[in-house]
Scaffold this active site. Structure first.
Site, short mmCIF file in Angstrom:
data_model
loop_
_atom_site.label_atom_id
_atom_site.label_comp_id
_atom_site.label_asym_id
_atom_site.label_seq_id
_atom_site.Cartn_x
_atom_site.Cartn_y
_atom_site.Cartn_z
N SER A 135 45.50 -30.90 30.06
CA SER A 135 44.80 -30.52 31.29
C SER A 135 45.47 -31.15 32.51
O SER A 135 45.15 -30.81 33.64
CB SER A 135 43.34 -30.94 31.21
OG SER A 135 43.26 -32.35 31.04
N CYS A 169 47.11 -61.39 18.16
CA CYS A 169 48.36 -61.75 17.46
C CYS A 169 49.13 -60.51 16.99
O CYS A 169 50.18 -60.65 16.37
CB CYS A 169 48.07 -62.68 16.28
SG CYS A 169 47.38 -61.84 14.84
N ALA A 187 46.40 -33.16 24.07
CA ALA A 187 45.49 -32.90 22.95
C ALA A 187 45.46 -31.42 22.54
O ALA A 187 45.16 -31.10 21.39
CB ALA A 187 44.10 -33.38 23.31
N CYS A 202 43.61 -64.76 13.05
CA CYS A 202 43.30 -65.52 14.27
C CYS A 202 41.89 -65.23 14.80
O CYS A 202 41.53 -65.74 15.85
CB CYS A 202 44.34 -65.24 15.34
SG CYS A 202 44.12 -63.64 16.15
N HIS A 208 49.85 -43.12 24.94
CA HIS A 208 48.50 -43.66 24.74
C HIS A 208 48.33 -44.29 23.37
O HIS A 208 47.22 -44.42 22.87
CB HIS A 208 47.46 -42.56 24.98
CG HIS A 208 47.45 -42.08 26.39
ND1 HIS A 208 46.91 -40.87 26.78
CD2 HIS A 208 47.91 -42.64 27.53
CE1 HIS A 208 47.05 -40.72 28.09
NE2 HIS A 208 47.66 -41.76 28.57
N ILE A 252 48.84 -22.08 22.00
CA ILE A 252 50.12 -22.77 21.89
C ILE A 252 50.92 -22.33 20.66
O ILE A 252 52.10 -21.97 20.77
CB ILE A 252 49.90 -24.30 21.86
CG1 ILE A 252 49.35 -24.75 23.21
CG2 ILE A 252 51.19 -25.04 21.52
CD1 ILE A 252 48.72 -26.12 23.22
#
Ligand code: NAD
Ligand code: ZN
Length: 249
Positions: free
Chosen positions: A196, A132, A24, A157, A121, A238
């Site tokens: 993390s 379905c 994240a 469904c 994920h 980052i």
């Protein structure tokens, strides 16, 4: 360029096969909050486990209410310099796969072909029927929820409709797990970026890379449990750090 960025650049240049693992943290600079930073999502609300979602209409309504609340942020979020740097690395041909815990689709939006993004994920930008697998778009579900306040059901469904994500307590996607393991075992450098590294089995991949003889770089503002294992640890932002190391703006 300072020493740490130069060291990162050298490790990337020396590698034959790089596997990128993201969490994240790579998307916070796009305005999407993470879970465990100060002020992150977990400091404000508890996760809703998969069995609760299956068992309780209230839990489903609350899950969907949270998802729709995030929609303006998710819909408008754009890849940031960190995503662009990862895409530039992929474009060199030395990165086979980006293994991500993220569910926001921003790696694909940065231009990385979808087949090279392994989503451990799942993906929250659309939803599926749990029975379905029919696909539903978030905007349509949001409109219906605003009208009747009920958790969405499948038009075919009547099964439960859920974002295409993996909740706590839900099985991991088997094919993605296999592909991620293969990518890790082929790599001689693993870049773990913005995680993390506490959510398993996902965090097992950087660990596996290291055990398999690859070098491991951890780029994350806060300390992680795997820092002692890493060949290089950068507690920095980052976008700025990876952007400088890879040479993208
Ligand atoms: P996490 O919240 O546990 O950890 C994120 C880490 O990133 C933190 O340690 C934080 O210090 C670091 N970080 C945040 N912004 C940073 C920046 N700009 N520069 C450097 N470091 C920064 O996230 P996780 O490890 O990915 O685990 C959380 C789970 O939550 C994942 O499984 C994921 O599925 C899900 N999640 C996804 C998103 C998304 O798709 N964008 C957002 C929130 C949560
Ligand atoms: Zn269905």
């Amino acid at each position: 360029m300072d020493d740490a960025v130069a060291a990162l650049r050298r490790l990337i240049e020396d590698a034959h096969r790089v596997v990128v693992f993201t969490g994240a943290g790579i998307s916070t600079e796009s305005g999407i909050p993470d879970f465990r930073s100060p002020g992150g999502i977990w400091t404000r609300q508890n996760p809703i486990y998969f069995d609760k979602f299956l068992a309780s209409e209230d839990a489903r309504r609350e899950t969907w209410r949270r998802r729709f609340e995030m929609e303006p942020v998710l819909r408008t979020a754009r890849p940031n310099r960190g995503h662009v740097a990862v895409a530039a690395l992929v474009a060199t041909g030395r990165v086979d796969a980006v293994i991500t815990q993220n569910i926001d689709g921003l790696h694909q939006a940065s231009g990385i072909p979808a087949r090279q993004v392994i989503e451990l994920h799942g993906n929250t930008t659309y939803a599926t029927c749990l029975d379905c697998t029919a696909r539903y778009e978030i905007a349509d579900l949001a409109a219906a929820f605003a009208a009747d306040g009920r958790a969405p059901r499948c038009a075919h469904c009547a099964g439960l409709v859920k974002t295409a994500t993996v909740s706590f307590g839900q099985a991991m996607p088997a094919a993605a797990m296999v592909r991620a393991e293969e990518a890790v075992l082929e790599a001689d450098l693993c870049l773990a970026i913005g995680s993390s590294l506490v959510v398993y089995p996902a965090a097992g991949f950087p660990r596996l890379a290291k055990r398999n003889g690859a070098r491991l770089v951890i780029l994350n503002r806060e300390e992680t449990e795997l820092d002692p294992l890493a060949d290089l640890v950068l507690h920095r932002s980052i976008g700025e750090t990876l952007g400088a190391a890879v040479g993208v703006q």
